[in-house]
Design a protein around this motif. Structure first.
Motif, mmCIF file in Angstrom:
data_model
loop_
_atom_site.group_PDB
_atom_site.id
_atom_site.type_symbol
_atom_site.label_atom_id
_atom_site.label_comp_id
_atom_site.label_asym_id
_atom_site.label_seq_id
_atom_site.Cartn_x
_atom_site.Cartn_y
_atom_site.Cartn_z
ATOM 1 N N GLU A 287 0.832 -1.199 0.000
ATOM 2 C CA GLU A 287 0.000 0.000 0.000
ATOM 3 C C GLU A 287 0.871 1.255 0.000
ATOM 4 N N ASN A 289 0.090 4.261 0.648
ATOM 5 C CA ASN A 289 -0.198 5.127 1.794
ATOM 6 C C ASN A 289 0.673 4.766 2.991
ATOM 7 N N THR A 293 3.919 6.915 4.799
ATOM 8 C CA THR A 293 4.019 7.191 6.231
ATOM 9 C C THR A 293 5.339 6.706 6.791
ATOM 10 N N LYS A 344 -0.263 15.437 1.594
ATOM 11 C CA LYS A 344 -0.984 14.172 1.398
ATOM 12 C C LYS A 344 -1.036 13.375 2.697
ATOM 13 N N ARG A 345 0.090 13.333 3.413
ATOM 14 C CA ARG A 345 0.079 12.580 4.678
ATOM 15 C C ARG A 345 -0.855 13.233 5.687
ATOM 16 N N LEU A 348 -4.390 12.182 4.935
ATOM 17 C CA LEU A 348 -4.644 10.811 5.371
ATOM 18 C C LEU A 348 -4.778 10.725 6.884
ATOM 19 N N THR A 353 -9.055 12.129 1.958
ATOM 20 C CA THR A 353 -8.508 11.274 0.908
ATOM 21 C C THR A 353 -7.272 11.921 0.297
ATOM 22 N N VAL A 356 -1.808 8.715 -3.353
ATOM 23 C CA VAL A 356 -0.366 8.522 -3.228
ATOM 24 C C VAL A 356 0.075 7.575 -4.337
#
Length: 411
Positions: A287, A289, A293, A344-345, A348, A353, A356
């Protein structure tokens, strides 16, 4: 009793609370039942977790136990104490004696896969061996009456790692040994894997083929398509590692040895060790996402300074750009891209939404990895004490920023 430093008062407090809330009948405060020869009682799983955490959280004592087996040991000692009509104070003293006794030394053998090697390869306190050296290693380190059992557990073609650890119970030794070997393998994964070519490196036995983990897509007009996970079809070769990779292995190996032996480490060492593991493990996930991270956390471990008054996004993005950029234009590009990815982080993290992409992951992986090499190559320049966390880094970056501002102003 060993000379381990342990906060006995806190431990006694949480243990007595646990004991006071045990009962021979289930009630609103009890959630689990244990039994043995001459005893059974209900207890609170939460209170037991608090007792175990006091031990596991201790920087020295915690490395001698496995969480699960420690809980079983404590329940067993309490049960035997209750069966013998011991008072809570006596039960506490008996448990304290057991958990603080001098540990035993365990020689651990951990099979691993995914790496070709022709001779022993030390990484910190872990040594990797080819399968061909199995007999000689066992002859040197294991008594003859136990050797046969271990020989049968390792196949003739299986490479293995060895590490000596201290532990009070066997399960704690195995858990610690696994952790040390995984940390050593993470250094190699950091150096040898990329987002588009991942070697299947790990402890235990390897999947029989690279197609063991595959995914199936079905369309009515074209039938099915099978897509294997992105592992490389061949093992990694340690001979492919060149400089500065060899020096990097030596550096992180030494840091991990210091961590295991509870020696003092400084923020730069801690940041490098954490970032190395985060980068290596980030590629285990499918993933994007999660990968984003993990890689963001790796970058923060290297450049974030908690004592510096600046927003984390600006601080991390600006510092990364200053360190890795070669000129004003390249630094602005790095800062702009990292700021966008932080956005973006943030989305999330707050339940919004964000798309990524694979290219976002590749970019972050390159930034994080380049920062690791930067600090490895400039280790002596930035090493600080724990009382002056990243002070040298802060001073260097301020000088660099003012120099850039002066040069741009002159134009």
């Amino acid at each position: 009793m060993s000379n381990l430093k342990f906060n006995q008062d806190n431990f006694k407090k949480v243990l007595i609370k646990f004991l006071d809330n045990t009962s021979d009948k289930q009630n609103q405060n009890t959630t689990a039942l244990t039994m043995g020869p001459g005893y059974y009682f209900w207890y609170s799983s939460i209170y037991l977790a608090n007792v175990i955490e006091e031990i596991i959280a201790d920087p020295k004592l915690g490395k001698l136990f496995s969480w699960k087996e420690l809980g079983e040991l404590i329940l067993s000692l309490i049960g035997k104490g209750k069966a013998a009509d011991k008072k809570n104070e006596q039960i506490f003293e008996n448990i304290l004696k057991q958990i603080t006794k001098s540990p035993n030394k365990f020689f651990c053998i951990i099979p691993f896969h995914g790496i070709n090697l022709t001779k022993s390869y030390p990484i910190g306190n872990v040594t990797l061996y080819p399968a061909s050296e199995k007999q000689s290693v066992l002859n040197k380190n294991v008594s003859s009456d136990l050797r046969g059992k271990i020989m049968d557990s390792l196949t003739d073609h299986q490479n293995f790692a060895t590490v000596s650890v201290d532990a009070v119970i066997e399960a704690g030794a195995i858990e610690t040994a696994l952790s040390e070997v995984k940390s050593a393998l993470n250094i190699l994964k950091f150096l040898m894997n990329t987002p588009t070519s991942i070697y299947q490196i790990g402890v235990g036995k390897q999947n029989q083929t690279m197609f063991d983990n595959e995914f199936v897509a079905v369309t009515n007009d074209r039938g099915t398509t099978q897509h294997p996970f992105q592992y490389m079809p061949t093992p990694a070769s340690l001979s492919d590692i060149q400089q500065p990779g060899k020096d990097y292995i030596t550096r992180i190996g030494k840091i991990q040895s210091k961590i295991y032996t509870s020696q003092k480490i400084v923020p730069l060492e801690r940041g490098l060790a954490n970032a190395t593991s985060l980068i290596a493990e980030s590629l285990n996930y499918e993933e994007p996402n999660i990968q984003l991270t993990q890689l963001m956390s790796a970058i923060e471990a290297l450049v974030e300074q908690k004592t510096f008054v600046q927003g984390i996004t600006d601080q991390v993005c600006e510092r990364s750009a200053l360190l890795l950029g070669k000129d004003l234009i390249s630094r602005k590009k790095i800062y702009s891209k990292l700021t966008s990815l932080y956005g973006k982080r943030s989305n999330l993290s707050h339940g919004d939404t964000a798309v990524v992409t694979h290219y976002d992951v590749v970019y972050l992986w390159e930034i994080a990895r380049n920062l690791c090499f930067y600090f490895q190559l400039n280790f002596d320049k930035f090493i600080d004490s724990n009382k002056q966390e990243k002070k040298k880094l802060k001073t260097y970056l301020l000088d660099l920023r003012f120099e850039i501002n002066r040069d741009s102003g002159a134009k």
